[in-house]
Design a protein around this motif. Structure first.
Motif, PDB file in Angstrom:
ATOM      1  N   LEU A 290       0.823  -1.216   0.000  1.00 45.00           N
ATOM      2  CA  LEU A 290       0.000   0.000   0.000  1.00 45.00           C
ATOM      3  C   LEU A 290       0.855   1.264   0.000  1.00 45.00           C
ATOM      4  CD1 LEU A 290      -2.790  -1.155   2.475  1.00 45.00           C
ATOM      5  CD2 LEU A 290      -2.754  -1.310  -0.030  1.00 45.00           C
ATOM      6  N   GLU A 291       2.163   1.096  -0.081  1.00 48.00           N
ATOM      7  CA  GLU A 291       3.034   2.257  -0.281  1.00 48.00           C
ATOM      8  C   GLU A 291       2.914   2.785  -1.707  1.00 48.00           C
ATOM      9  OE1 GLU A 291       6.911   0.926   0.802  1.00 48.00           O
ATOM     10  OE2 GLU A 291       6.370   0.543   2.894  1.00 48.00           O
ATOM     11  N   ARG A 295      -2.336   1.777  -5.872  1.00 44.13           N
ATOM     12  CA  ARG A 295      -2.891   0.592  -5.199  1.00 44.13           C
ATOM     13  C   ARG A 295      -3.590   1.001  -3.899  1.00 44.13           C
ATOM     14  NH1 ARG A 295       1.416  -2.266  -5.009  1.00 44.13           N
ATOM     15  NH2 ARG A 295       1.021  -3.227  -7.047  1.00 44.13           N
ATOM     16  N   LEU A 296      -3.010   1.956  -3.199  1.00 42.54           N
ATOM     17  CA  LEU A 296      -3.631   2.465  -1.976  1.00 42.54           C
ATOM     18  C   LEU A 296      -4.989   3.081  -2.271  1.00 42.54           C
ATOM     19  CD1 LEU A 296      -3.384   3.154   1.077  1.00 42.54           C
ATOM     20  CD2 LEU A 296      -2.285   5.302   0.374  1.00 42.54           C
ATOM     21  N   HIS A 297      -5.083   3.804  -3.379  1.00 37.79           N
ATOM     22  CA  HIS A 297      -6.354   4.417  -3.798  1.00 37.79           C
ATOM     23  C   HIS A 297      -7.412   3.332  -4.024  1.00 37.79           C
ATOM     24  CE1 HIS A 297      -8.490   7.489  -6.682  1.00 37.79           C
ATOM     25  NE2 HIS A 297      -9.332   6.868  -5.877  1.00 37.79           N
ATOM     26  N   VAL A 298      -7.042   2.297  -4.759  1.00 33.56           N
ATOM     27  CA  VAL A 298      -7.978   1.198  -5.025  1.00 33.56           C
ATOM     28  C   VAL A 298      -8.382   0.525  -3.719  1.00 33.56           C
ATOM     29  CG1 VAL A 298      -8.233  -1.069  -6.122  1.00 33.56           C
ATOM     30  CG2 VAL A 298      -7.079   0.787  -7.350  1.00 33.56           C
ATOM     31  N   PHE A 299      -7.410   0.314  -2.854  1.00 34.80           N
ATOM     32  CA  PHE A 299      -7.686  -0.361  -1.586  1.00 34.80           C
ATOM     33  C   PHE A 299      -8.658   0.456  -0.738  1.00 34.80           C
ATOM     34  CE2 PHE A 299      -6.693  -0.809   2.946  1.00 34.80           C
ATOM     35  CZ  PHE A 299      -6.959  -2.155   3.116  1.00 34.80           C
ATOM     36  N   MET A 300      -8.398   1.747  -0.590  1.00 36.61           N
ATOM     37  CA  MET A 300      -9.273   2.575   0.247  1.00 36.61           C
ATOM     38  C   MET A 300     -10.653   2.726  -0.386  1.00 36.61           C
ATOM     39  SD  MET A 300      -7.459   3.060   2.885  1.00 36.61           S
ATOM     40  CE  MET A 300      -8.676   4.078   3.741  1.00 36.61           C
TER      41      MET A 300
END
Length: 352
Positions: A290-291, A295-300
């Motif tokens: 998630l760094e 990918r962090l955007h998709v995850f959140m």
């Protein structure tokens, strides 16, 4: 705390011990002594915060004695920037000095810190994994349960099964948790890795769950990560959430972090990508992936679209924003324009 002792490292050095420090909050990760000193002096944030705390295992031993090493399992609060709250560390050190002086090893030390507010007992999985890892580091033999675990993962339990060639994976009740931990931490020994690769798809969930809880502390080789990527594809098709979370945990610290990223992306793009257990596993164990801001955007966004647990999004946000390597990207997401309405509303509720 005295003027002469300003850090735990100095306390341990002053007591004439050899020592090493580990983070045991997310993965069991050895902390370099220079890094640990910088953390203690609040020069750098704690790298792996969990629930607002640093979760530490400090192993130390008297170089003149032959006894087993001592271990302190310590939990210290962190501030909003994930810096160690030095007052708590100082309080702990003062309590140690008052209870033990500088004689922190030996029989007189036994039980003296049992009621210390900064001391905690890890859960059974973490404790077994830590014990197994320490024995590997010290080049000590594994526990008495190791050989039976090896036999189990070979698929042959008991003489009758061995000679008949039948698979014995359903005979898991006699396999000890410490044996599973020793096996996982010694994948490079004997035929452990090849046996595990053959066995993985056949393991019952009663073994798969504790095994994955051990493997999350192991830098598994690329071949095992490749197997887990393929295995997860099948688990997604079968909507097997338990199998997916087990694979994510097992691959999370693997040598092939690119394959871990691939696995996380595959899961996030699947129907399982909005399951609360899956999301919590990614946040807790695959957090390094998630760094990556996208990918962090998709995850959140997936967290925001989760409907069943109202507190899931704010709890995961609070967890991830404390991690120094993720924090700037997560704060950047607050200002990003091309967000879904659902994600925008979830972020808005954080500040309402």
């Amino acid at each position: 705390m005295s003027d002469q002792i300003a850090t735990l490292g100095q306390l341990l050095d002053g007591a004439g011990t050899q020592w090493r420090a580990f983070d045991i909050g997310r993965h069991i990760t050895k902390l370099d002594k220079k890094q640990f000193l910088a953390i203690e002096q609040a020069q750098v944030p704690y790298p792996y915060p969990l629930a607002g705390h640093a979760w530490l295992a400090i192993q130390f031993w008297d170089t003149k004695a032959s006894k087993e090493p001592y271990v302190w399992f310590l939990k210290f609060p962190l501030d909003e920037q994930s810096m160690l709250v030095s007052a708590s560390r100082d309080h702990f050190a003062d309590m140690v000095i008052q209870a033990l002086g500088t004689e922190i090893t030996g029989e007189q030390a036994d039980g003296k810190l049992d009621n210390n507010p900064y001391v905690f007992t890890p859960n059974a999985n973490k404790l077994a994994a830590f014990n197994a890892q320490v024995k590997v580091l010290l080049k000590q033999p594994a526990s008495q349960y190791y050989e039976h675990a090896q036999l189990y993962f070979s698929g042959k339990i008991g003489a009758q099964l061995y000679f008949s060639g039948k698979i014995g994976f359903d005979n898991w009740q006699s396999v000890a948790l410490q044996g599973i931990a020793d096996f996982a931490l010694r994948l490079g020994s004997d035929t452990n890795l090849s046996n595990l690769q053959k066995a993985w798809a056949h393991l019952p969930i009663e073994v798969l769950q504790p095994l994955s809880a051990m493997l999350e502390h192991v830098e598994i080789p690329t071949s095992m990560s490749e197997l887990l990527v393929d295995y997860t594809q099948a688990a997604i098709s079968n909507n097997d959430t338990l199998a997916i979370t087990a694979a994510l945990r097992a691959v999370s610290k693997g040598q092939a972090q690119g394959l871990c990223a691939q696995l996380v992306d595959t899961v996030l793009s699947s129907p399982a990508g909005q399951n609360s257990d899956v999301l919590l596993t990614i946040a807790g164990r695959c957090f390094k992936q998630l760094e990556n801001p996208e990918r962090l955007h998709v995850f959140m966004d997936n967290c925001a679209h989760h409907q069943k647990i109202e507190e899931l999004f704010p709890s995961i946000f609070a967890d991830l924003v404390a991690i120094p390597t993720i924090r700037p990207h997560l704060l950047g997401l607050l200002r990003k324009e091309n967000r879904s309405e659902t994600l925008a509303r979830a972020i808005g509720r954080l500040f309402s």
